[in-house]
Design an enzyme around this catalytic site. Structure first.
Site, PDB file in Angstrom:
ATOM      1  CB  VAL A  72      -0.883   0.005   1.241  1.00 26.03           C
ATOM      2  CG1 VAL A  72      -0.148   0.165   2.613  1.00 26.03           C
ATOM      3  CG2 VAL A  72      -2.000   1.079   1.081  1.00 26.03           C
ATOM      4  CE  LYS A  73       3.227   2.234   5.182  1.00 25.46           C
ATOM      5  NZ  LYS A  73       2.962   3.170   6.066  1.00 25.46           N
ATOM      6  CG  ASP A  74       4.167   0.626  -4.310  1.00 25.20           C
ATOM      7  OD1 ASP A  74       5.111   0.639  -3.440  1.00 25.20           O
ATOM      8  OD2 ASP A  74       3.798  -0.390  -5.177  1.00 25.20           O
TER       9      ASP A  74
END
Length: 453
Positions: free
Chosen positions: A43-45
């Site tokens: 999700v950090k993308d």
């Protein structure tokens, strides 16, 4: 033709996937927002690229610059992808509790990695927070990202993740459940969903050793709650500015053991090969079951991919060493199976006290069986030797037989743990396990406690 201009164009639009077996006890529909479909498998993308683009627009990140960030690994991966595509240098500062796979993956995409100790205060110069800030001051033309306090973190999820969930559920989502670390995901998604429907409930998953739950409930930042924990990616010993506690309806805490076990269960029972925080999230969701009804649509967000954890939560030896595997432990042999090959340390009746002390020190043990040519004839405990030496230091040159007690009881491998435990008391500190063929192994109180943990 339909294609992305570069890998960054594939970020977002991740699927919702129904959970079935692990959530069978719940009355509601549970959907997983499956963020491993992002190119960096997390999700950090989303927020990594948002932070880079906002910094570029603000003139903070300049051409040829260096991006510096303290990360648990996933944000570093997203930033690294952006750095590759956009031509920046990437330095990741990571804590030593993170998996080796995360470090190796960051290096694989060209990042320089600094590993810092976990068990230090955030303001300690050795911490990964402090180290990242120091490097940003020392390195020319660099930008310290600071995902914890950078508003672009929350902004990314408000602009993308939240709207996707709302659209994919056709506005029927009633609960959003997610692990909380930097706070950007829960605050961005939660903020968007509550704007669409103020009745949507937002729950955060916390871990023991983190301050979030108590602070949310009491407004007290309790430093006594801060201690090292194994679960990766969630919980904090600080209060990041991205955590908007007003949006969060509540927290539930999940133990390291439960998080690890449910990480494995997601893979084995749902076919979802996910990271450690996903195990915490699904266990936390199950802990909240009294909050759900048959008409609810619950979305739980799964942060990252299981490939980051193959040496940890997906390694049975690693799990067993930390007491996370619920192996059946019923018999005496079960208590020492992990170290059964270690030789039994003994002392002879005519050896000196100093020899027994040296052996205890070298092998880090507290009890030693005493033997002669006929077999076991006594035992010696560090407490007995301690009091003897305090009374007369010269006893170290006396034979051990003058200080030995009764020999340890001997049990066979099939003796029940209850019966083994009954043999140990204030006068009997251990028992000996008969392995056959003249071989024995010691069972201590520590073995029993560890076996039942």
């Amino acid at each position: 033709m339909k294609y992305a201009e570069n890998i960054l164009g594939t970020i977002g639009d991740t699927p919702l996937v129904k959970l079935n077996k692990l959530t069978a006890e719940l009355p509601c529909l549970v959907l997983a927002k499956y963020e491993t479909f992002n190119p960096g498998n997390s999700v950090k993308d989303r927020m990594a690229i948002q932070m880079i683009e906002d910094a570029e627009e603000a003139g903070i990140l300049k051409p040829g610059g260096t991006i510096i960030e303290g990360t648990s690994g996933n944000t570093g991966m997203g930033l690294a992808l952006g750095a590759v595509v956009k031509g920046y240098k990437m330095i990741c500062v990571i804590s030593d509790k993170q998996s080796k796979e995360k470090v190796d993956i960051l290096k694989a995409v060209g990042s320089e990695v600094y590993v810092c100790p976990t068990d230090v205060a955030p303001d300690d110069p050795r911490s990964y927070y402090s180290t990242a800030k120091r490097l940003a001051k020392e390195i020319p033309n660099s930008w310290y990202v600071n995902q914890y306090d950078n508003p672009s973190n929350t902004k990314a999820h408000y602009l993308s993740t939240g709207p996707e969930i709302w659209e994919q559920t056709e506005g029927k989502v009633t609960h959003f459940v997610v692990g909380v670390g930097t706070g950007g995901t829960i605050s961005g998604v939660g903020g968007y969903l509550k704007e669409q429907n103020p009745n949507v409930k937002v729950w955060g998953i916390d871990t023991y050793g983190s301050v979030f739950k108590k602070y949310h409930e009491t407004g007290i930042f309790d430093e006594n709650e801060i201690y090292p924990y194994i679960t990766e990616g969630i919980g904090e010993d600080i209060l990041p500015k991205n955590v908007n506690f007003d949006i969060i309806d509540g927290f539930t805490k999940v133990t390291d053991k439960d998080a690890a076990i449910y990480t494995q269960r997601l893979a084995k029972e749902e076919g979802m090969f996910l990271g450690n925080s996903a195990g915490a999230a699904i266990k936390g969701l199950l802990q909240l079951k009294e909050h759900f009804t048959k008409d609810d649509v619950v979305v739980v967000l799964f942060h990252d991919h299981g490939s980051r954890y193959v040496g940890k939560m997906f390694n049975d030896d690693w799990m067993r060493n930390r007491g996370f595997l619920d192996d059946e432990v019923t018999k005496a042999i079960d208590l020492i199976k992990d170290h059964i090959e270690e030789p039994l340390v003994t002392v002879k009746t005519e050896e000196l006290v100093m020899h027994a002390i040296e052996r205890m020190k070298n092998y880090n043990i507290s009890q030693i069986p005493v033997e002669d040519v006929d077999g076991f004839v006594g035992s010696v405990d560090e407490a007995i030797l301690f009091h003897a030496i305090m009374d007369d230091a010269s006893v170290t040159s006396k034979p051990i037989k003058e200080f030995m007690q009764e020999p340890f009881p001997i049990v066979d491998r099939n003796t029940s743990i209850d019966n083994v435990a009954k043999l140990i008391n204030k006068d009997v500190q251990a028992v000996l396990l008969d392995l056959g063929d003249g071989k024995h192994h010691i069972i201590t109180k520590h073995d029993i406690i560890s076996g039942l943990h």
